[in-house]
Design an enzyme around this catalytic site. Structure first.
Site, PDB file in Angstrom:
ATOM      1  N   TYR A 126      30.769  44.047  36.414  1.00 55.93           N
ATOM      2  CA  TYR A 126      30.997  43.261  37.761  1.00 55.93           C
ATOM      3  C   TYR A 126      32.520  43.512  38.074  1.00 55.93           C
ATOM      4  O   TYR A 126      33.198  42.647  37.677  1.00 55.93           O
ATOM      5  CB  TYR A 126      30.676  41.853  37.659  1.00 55.93           C
ATOM      6  CG  TYR A 126      30.196  40.745  38.913  1.00 55.93           C
ATOM      7  CD1 TYR A 126      29.103  40.792  39.741  1.00 55.93           C
ATOM      8  CD2 TYR A 126      31.174  39.445  38.968  1.00 55.93           C
ATOM      9  CE1 TYR A 126      28.834  40.154  40.786  1.00 55.93           C
ATOM     10  CE2 TYR A 126      30.731  39.034  39.979  1.00 55.93           C
ATOM     11  CZ  TYR A 126      29.715  39.205  40.999  1.00 55.93           C
ATOM     12  OH  TYR A 126      29.649  38.766  41.998  1.00 55.93           O
ATOM     13  N   GLU A 153      39.888  43.671  40.918  1.00 56.38           N
ATOM     14  CA  GLU A 153      40.726  44.190  40.615  1.00 56.38           C
ATOM     15  C   GLU A 153      41.688  44.488  39.584  1.00 56.38           C
ATOM     16  O   GLU A 153      41.872  45.536  39.356  1.00 56.38           O
ATOM     17  CB  GLU A 153      41.886  43.718  42.159  1.00 56.38           C
ATOM     18  CG  GLU A 153      42.858  44.532  42.678  1.00 56.38           C
ATOM     19  CD  GLU A 153      42.863  45.588  42.930  1.00 56.38           C
ATOM     20  OE1 GLU A 153      41.952  45.688  43.319  1.00 56.38           O
ATOM     21  OE2 GLU A 153      43.855  46.841  42.227  1.00 56.38           O
ATOM     22  N   HIS A 156      39.808  45.083  36.484  1.00 54.57           N
ATOM     23  CA  HIS A 156      38.992  46.892  36.107  1.00 54.57           C
ATOM     24  C   HIS A 156      39.640  47.886  36.883  1.00 54.57           C
ATOM     25  O   HIS A 156      39.811  49.158  36.333  1.00 54.57           O
ATOM     26  CB  HIS A 156      37.841  46.683  36.486  1.00 54.57           C
ATOM     27  CG  HIS A 156      36.461  45.510  35.510  1.00 54.57           C
ATOM     28  ND1 HIS A 156      35.879  44.702  36.372  1.00 54.57           N
ATOM     29  CD2 HIS A 156      36.670  44.986  33.947  1.00 54.57           C
ATOM     30  CE1 HIS A 156      35.327  43.930  35.424  1.00 54.57           C
ATOM     31  NE2 HIS A 156      35.386  43.980  33.979  1.00 54.57           N
TER      32      HIS A 156
END
Ligand code: PAF
Length: 294
Positions: free
Chosen positions: A36, A39, A41
């Protein structure tokens, strides 16, 4: 792996990719995630990219780090969107193992977090959480064999524990930490923000708002950790957050401090509705709070 995203599911396939990278003297940077993607990650992908030739990102919702009654089943998932985002950010390899790949047999050996760092803050509230995190991260490191792995400062306690695990277990991987990425209002990015309704979002800003106020109070000269933590707690409650904790702690072992220092960390956790959110900030120095508009 030449520009296009390669998706790998099994551990044996992952090992072949690792062997091919080693044979061609290419280094691998690793961003473990539970998917899911947002930004936050993707910013870890950018950090990894600066250090290595190939970036691998794993997407695996690890049951072992969820306690009974927590949100394992509800945890947001959208693999197709994740793979698109990963490809768009230039990830070379998406490692998407199943439960059967990660836990092919009942896990009998666990990486136990230390009594000090592991039992404080989130560790006190979620007793089996960090044992699940450390064990799966150790397993993922064994599968991917990265040269560098990148974790976000948003999960500060997790980052401290992973660094300690790597050091004490002599794991041949370098850990890089990346700054917290915030939404325009200051809310720290998290997959769990997807649970928040539009009506709950103002309350969720209570966490970053409290951290900003604590930093301002510290800057004006307040050094009593008790005063600072009570201020954080009060502001979170005012915003409508059910406070789980608001602490001022030492940055390395997360022990509570009496007199706050520039390098102390204010760590907060609380519920907005049924959604548990966490956030943290250093008391002084540059912080993602400075440029978030929080
Ligand atoms: O930070 C997370 O998303 C998870 O705890 C991690 C490191 C991917 C382990 O499951």
């Amino acid at each position: 792996m030449s520009g296009a995203l390669q998706t790998v599911h099994s551990v044996s396939e992952m090992r072949r990719v690792r062997e091919a990278a080693t044979a061609t003297r290419r280094t691998i940077g690793f961003v473990p995630t539970m998917g899911y993607l947002h930004e936050g990650h993707l910013s870890l992908v950018d950090v990894a990219r600066r250090h290595v030739d190939l970036v691998a990102l794993s997407i695996y919702v690890n049951p072992a780090q969820f306690g009974a009654g927590e949100d394992l089943d509800a945890y947001p998932r959208d693999l197709e969107r994740d793979l698109e985002l990963a490809a768009g950010r230039g990830v070379d390899l998406a490692f998407v193992p199943s439960d059967g790949d990660v836990y092919p047999e009942p896990q009998t050996i666990w990486v136990e977090p230390p009594e000090d760092v592991g039992r404080r803050l989130c560790g006190e509230r979620r007793p089996a959480h960090f044992r699940g995190v450390l064990t799966v991260v150790a397993k993922l490191f064994g599968m991917v064999q990265p040269d560098v792995a990148v974790f976000g400062r948003k999960d500060y306690q997790q980052a401290v524990l992973i660094r300690r695990m790597v050091r004490e277990l002599d794991m041949p991987v370098r850990i890089e930490l990346a700054p917290i990425v915030r939404e325009a209002g200051g809310l720290a990015m998290s997959s769990r923000n997807a649970y928040l309704t539009a009506e709950q979002r103002p309350a969720a800003l209570g966490l970053s708002g409290a951290l900003r106020a604590v930093r301002e109070a510290f800057e004006r000269g307040e050094r009593s950790a008790e005063v600072l933590r009570q201020r954080a707690r009060g502001l979170m409650e005012e915003a409508g957050v059910r406070v789980d904790y608001a602490e001022v702690v030492e940055a390395n072992d997360l022990s509570p401090v009496v007199e706050a220092q520039p390098a102390s960390v204010c760590a907060v956790a609380g519920y907005v509705g049924t959604t548990r959110l966490i956030d943290n900030a250093l008391l002084a120095g540059s912080s993602s709070l400075d440029d978030s508009g929080a």
